[in-house]
Design an enzyme around this catalytic site. Sequence first.
Site, PDB file in Angstrom:
ATOM      1  N   HIS A  88       0.612  -1.480  -0.652  1.00 31.82           N
ATOM      2  CA  HIS A  88      -0.133   0.023   0.436  1.00 31.82           C
ATOM      3  C   HIS A  88       1.141   1.270   0.295  1.00 31.82           C
ATOM      4  O   HIS A  88       1.684   0.800   0.699  1.00 31.82           O
ATOM      5  CB  HIS A  88      -1.179   0.293   0.860  1.00 31.82           C
ATOM      6  CG  HIS A  88      -1.845  -0.340   0.895  1.00 31.82           C
ATOM      7  ND1 HIS A  88      -3.790  -0.115   1.260  1.00 31.82           N
ATOM      8  CD2 HIS A  88      -2.842  -1.640   0.487  1.00 31.82           C
ATOM      9  CE1 HIS A  88      -4.101  -1.107   0.921  1.00 31.82           C
ATOM     10  NE2 HIS A  88      -3.667  -2.141   0.947  1.00 31.82           N
ATOM     11  N   GLU A 130      -6.041   0.012  -5.517  1.00 30.15           N
ATOM     12  CA  GLU A 130      -6.999   0.377  -5.251  1.00 30.15           C
ATOM     13  C   GLU A 130      -6.807   1.763  -5.935  1.00 30.15           C
ATOM     14  O   GLU A 130      -5.521   2.641  -5.720  1.00 30.15           O
ATOM     15  CB  GLU A 130      -7.750   0.317  -4.502  1.00 30.15           C
ATOM     16  CG  GLU A 130      -7.675  -0.737  -3.659  1.00 30.15           C
ATOM     17  CD  GLU A 130      -6.780  -1.217  -3.290  1.00 30.15           C
ATOM     18  OE1 GLU A 130      -5.664  -1.007  -3.010  1.00 30.15           O
ATOM     19  OE2 GLU A 130      -6.515  -3.073  -3.120  1.00 30.15           O
TER      20      GLU A 130
END
Length: 317
Positions: A38, A106
């Site tokens: 991330h 994402e």
Amino acid sequence: MTRYGYFLSSEEYDPASLIKQAKMAEQAGFEALWISDHFHPWLDEQGNSSFVWSVIGAISQVTDLPVTTAVTCPTTRIHPAIIAQAAATAGLLTGGRFNLGVGTGEALNEHVTGQPWPAAEVRREMLEEAVDVIRALFAGGQVTHHGQHYTVETARLYSRPAQPPPIYVSGFGEQSAVLAARIGDGYICIGPEGDLVKRFRDQGGGAKPVQGGLKGCWAPDAAQARATLRQLWPSDFIPGESAQLLPTPRHFSQLAPLVSDDLVTAPAGPDPKPYLEALSSFEQAGFDEVYLQQVGGNLEGAFEFFATQVLPRARGN
């Protein structure tokens, strides 16, 4: 027999803790590691988001467990040629015990370079082309590629393992499961979705490995453990496509109040039964590997619990 691994959360724990947990996982009897990739955490409360490739390098020096990224997005934030180089290096450092888990990503992580966030069908196209680029570079020759989404000019990987890292493709819908069957060496799916596993296998995945993961929160008090899950990981219990579309942790915080206590279904507290039932649900759905994440710290107690109360029973010992 199902293999049980441990899920390292780059969003919740700092790099030193991730390295410590990798060692603790091996000592507790886990057989493999997942690690998230991330740029941002889901929520500010989680508080971390280290560069996964640096952490994998450190982990490779303290444990012999296999490592899979769960998952890397090789499409927008980082060019697939650079991901290929990073994965090849990880393969060398781990002695061939590295799997490159990839997915369409994402907006939370991928918007940061200013590129537009594509529609889902475009993201799948980009992922397929990115995997083609990565595999070409893994093969060791000089690569020039002029595709619909990516350009590579006379690139070659000089440091790479004898066997290229397997590429596992993540997907949470039917079209993604079909894509994973076509281009992946394995399939990653978070929940125990037996229908998606069946679709993956029927569409060409066959006996390729299927990995899944779940969160849990060991703590002496079950109510407090559920509250910790709700505080730190409400994003896991929000239905729909928000996880793919919202761009900042602030947006997930705005949705967090919609998650009521009854929606928090992950295992919580000191009773091994919910953990065993959750692990069993993955096995019944056809998963080959399941990765368990400890939420909320309490690491010493959690790993003792996993080592003595969960893993032996899950394995029928």
